[in-house]
Design an enzyme around this catalytic site. Sequence first.
Site, PDB file in Angstrom:
ATOM      1  N   ARG A   1       0.960  -1.102  -0.087  1.00  0.00           N
ATOM      2  CA  ARG A   1       0.004   0.052   0.045  1.00  0.00           C
ATOM      3  C   ARG A   1       1.031   1.390   0.089  1.00  0.00           C
ATOM      4  O   ARG A   1       2.165   1.126   0.582  1.00  0.00           O
ATOM      5  CB  ARG A   1      -0.914  -0.021   1.403  1.00  0.00           C
TER       6      ARG A   1
ATOM      7  N   HIS B   1      -0.898   0.184  -9.574  1.00  0.00           N
ATOM      8  CA  HIS B   1      -1.298  -0.601  -8.848  1.00  0.00           C
ATOM      9  C   HIS B   1      -2.203  -1.960  -9.388  1.00  0.00           C
ATOM     10  O   HIS B   1      -3.367  -2.214  -9.368  1.00  0.00           O
ATOM     11  CB  HIS B   1      -2.638   0.088  -7.945  1.00  0.00           C
TER      12      HIS B   1
HETATM   13  P1  NDP Z   1      -1.328 -11.650   5.655  1.00  0.00           P
HETATM   14  O1  NDP Z   1      -2.301 -10.997   6.631  1.00  0.00           O
HETATM   15  O2  NDP Z   1      -1.529 -12.994   5.189  1.00  0.00           O
HETATM   16  O3  NDP Z   1       0.100 -11.384   6.044  1.00  0.00           O
HETATM   17  C1  NDP Z   1       0.510 -10.123   6.596  1.00  0.00           C
HETATM   18  C2  NDP Z   1       1.907 -10.301   7.052  1.00  0.00           C
HETATM   19  O4  NDP Z   1       2.380  -9.155   7.514  1.00  0.00           O
HETATM   20  C3  NDP Z   1       2.051 -11.121   8.322  1.00  0.00           C
HETATM   21  O5  NDP Z   1       3.308 -12.003   8.287  1.00  0.00           O
HETATM   22  C4  NDP Z   1       2.202 -10.346   9.733  1.00  0.00           C
HETATM   23  O6  NDP Z   1       2.783 -10.789  10.449  1.00  0.00           O
HETATM   24  C5  NDP Z   1       2.835  -9.126   8.792  1.00  0.00           C
HETATM   25  N1  NDP Z   1       2.724  -7.809   9.640  1.00  0.00           N
HETATM   26  C6  NDP Z   1       1.204  -7.389   9.828  1.00  0.00           C
HETATM   27  N2  NDP Z   1       1.663  -6.213  10.758  1.00  0.00           N
HETATM   28  C7  NDP Z   1       2.940  -6.211  11.033  1.00  0.00           C
HETATM   29  C8  NDP Z   1       3.825  -5.713  11.838  1.00  0.00           C
HETATM   30  N3  NDP Z   1       3.340  -4.638  12.585  1.00  0.00           N
HETATM   31  N4  NDP Z   1       5.154  -5.765  11.887  1.00  0.00           N
HETATM   32  C9  NDP Z   1       5.645  -6.764  11.142  1.00  0.00           C
HETATM   33  N5  NDP Z   1       4.802  -7.675  10.546  1.00  0.00           N
HETATM   34  C10 NDP Z   1       3.542  -7.390  10.191  1.00  0.00           C
HETATM   35  O7  NDP Z   1      -1.576 -10.368   4.416  1.00  0.00           O
HETATM   36  P2  NDP Z   1      -1.631 -10.923   2.797  1.00  0.00           P
HETATM   37  O8  NDP Z   1      -0.191 -11.577   2.404  1.00  0.00           O
HETATM   38  O9  NDP Z   1      -2.486 -11.549   2.209  1.00  0.00           O
HETATM   39  O10 NDP Z   1      -1.380  -9.595   2.273  1.00  0.00           O
HETATM   40  C11 NDP Z   1      -0.516  -8.493   2.460  1.00  0.00           C
HETATM   41  C12 NDP Z   1      -1.066  -7.057   1.881  1.00  0.00           C
HETATM   42  O11 NDP Z   1      -0.569  -7.086   0.306  1.00  0.00           O
HETATM   43  C13 NDP Z   1      -2.342  -6.666   1.767  1.00  0.00           C
HETATM   44  O12 NDP Z   1      -2.718  -6.208   3.021  1.00  0.00           O
HETATM   45  C14 NDP Z   1      -2.272  -5.632   0.893  1.00  0.00           C
HETATM   46  O13 NDP Z   1      -1.874  -4.431   1.430  1.00  0.00           O
HETATM   47  C15 NDP Z   1      -1.150  -5.990   0.012  1.00  0.00           C
HETATM   48  N6  NDP Z   1      -1.903  -6.188  -1.700  1.00  0.00           N
HETATM   49  C16 NDP Z   1      -1.594  -5.454  -2.539  1.00  0.00           C
HETATM   50  C17 NDP Z   1      -1.887  -5.860  -3.760  1.00  0.00           C
HETATM   51  C18 NDP Z   1      -1.646  -5.038  -5.163  1.00  0.00           C
HETATM   52  O14 NDP Z   1      -2.105  -5.267  -6.017  1.00  0.00           O
HETATM   53  N7  NDP Z   1      -0.833  -4.222  -4.853  1.00  0.00           N
HETATM   54  C19 NDP Z   1      -2.751  -6.861  -4.003  1.00  0.00           C
HETATM   55  C20 NDP Z   1      -2.878  -7.818  -2.777  1.00  0.00           C
HETATM   56  C21 NDP Z   1      -2.247  -7.394  -1.646  1.00  0.00           C
HETATM   57  P3  NDP Z   1       2.533 -12.141  11.342  1.00  0.00           P
HETATM   58  O15 NDP Z   1       2.615 -13.298  10.496  1.00  0.00           O
HETATM   59  O16 NDP Z   1       3.222 -12.106  12.418  1.00  0.00           O
HETATM   60  O17 NDP Z   1       0.950 -11.855  11.687  1.00  0.00           O
END
Ligand code: NDP
Length: 310
Positions: free
Chosen positions: A225, A273
């Site tokens: 994002r 995007h």
């Molecule tokens: P998930 O919820 O499966 O994974 C999120 C990961 O981020 C987890 O490993 C989590 O840690 C980590 N995380 C969250 N908060 C923190 C923090 N404060 N500090 C460190 N690590 C953190 O999400 P997805 O993989 O499904 O998606 C990720 C993002 O990708 C989406 O939210 C979206 O923003 C983006 N996206 C963008 C797209 C585009 O076209 N540009 C399309 C699809 C997605 P933990 O494992 O410990 O929970």
Amino acid sequence: MSTILMASQQDPVDLWRDSLAKEMPELEFRAYPDVGDPGDIDYALVYWAPHGLIASLPNVRAVFSIAAGCDHVLADPQLPPHLPIVRMVDDYLAAMMAEYALYGVLHFHRDMHYYRQEQLAARWSRAWPLYTPDTAVGILGLGAIGGDCARKLGALGFQVHGWSRGPKKMDGVTCHHGPDGLLEMAGQCRYLVCVLPLTSETQGIINSELIAAMPQGGYIINIARGGHQVDEDLLAALDSGHLGGIFLDVYNQEPLPPEHPYWRHDKVWITPHVAGELVPRSCAKSVAANIRRFEAGAPVPDLFDKSRGY
Ligand code: NDP
């Protein structure tokens, strides 16, 4: 028989109707604005639905986000606070995101940014790529998407690091977590790829402190994002030479305004995007599987967690 209402500003309604019919023939499909009796609707499938629409469905049991993030659902001030929201978790979406991440890393790793400039000057000159097994890539976010990026970058022979909120173990990946873990990871990585959710903790995380922790001449790829990046800090680091280049798919303001310096900066590569698309024939499988879990009273693994913000 249950009924699902789709409301999206951009997704292909006919493809969703056909794909859901294939996965779940017993599900009735309606598309906004043809809601019919609002009391019939059990599930809402939305991307930036009109505010108040979900609140107008008295029997709705869950909201399905047509995106991995749920920011567009939460933006509705009338959203009933206790309604479950299901994130889109889909193998094909993760694979598309990983393709983009690999492309971004390889673009810089194989000096394509350099060759483009040489081509424009009609110069036959070569760069000397680094030895891949000595080169580290750090993935910010090791979830559904980050995990796939990590596995595939590892298969290309890179040293792979990953950063998550809580401690994690993943074969072939050096895992870090928490605020100290981020800077510790960045210090070792020539490339950083951001696939974090946007939360109050991750807003602005690609900033001067993180960039300064990276080795001189590193590269950043952000496909998560725009709110993760501090534009002025990225531009300053590119202009000072601390960063060699950035590849961006997401922006603080979308569409990116025509006057934004990213458009014309020779170290910036941008796309509008498009890193991950939600392809209905694949995503409908995950929607159908989660509806079946709701109907069976079984746990739904892809629920948005309001306390964590993702
Ligand atoms: P998930 O919820 O499966 O994974 C999120 C990961 O981020 C987890 O490993 C989590 O840690 C980590 N995380 C969250 N908060 C923190 C923090 N404060 N500090 C460190 N690590 C953190 O999400 P997805 O993989 O499904 O998606 C990720 C993002 O990708 C989406 O939210 C979206 O923003 C983006 N996206 C963008 C797209 C585009 O076209 N540009 C399309 C699809 C997605 P933990 O494992 O410990 O929970």
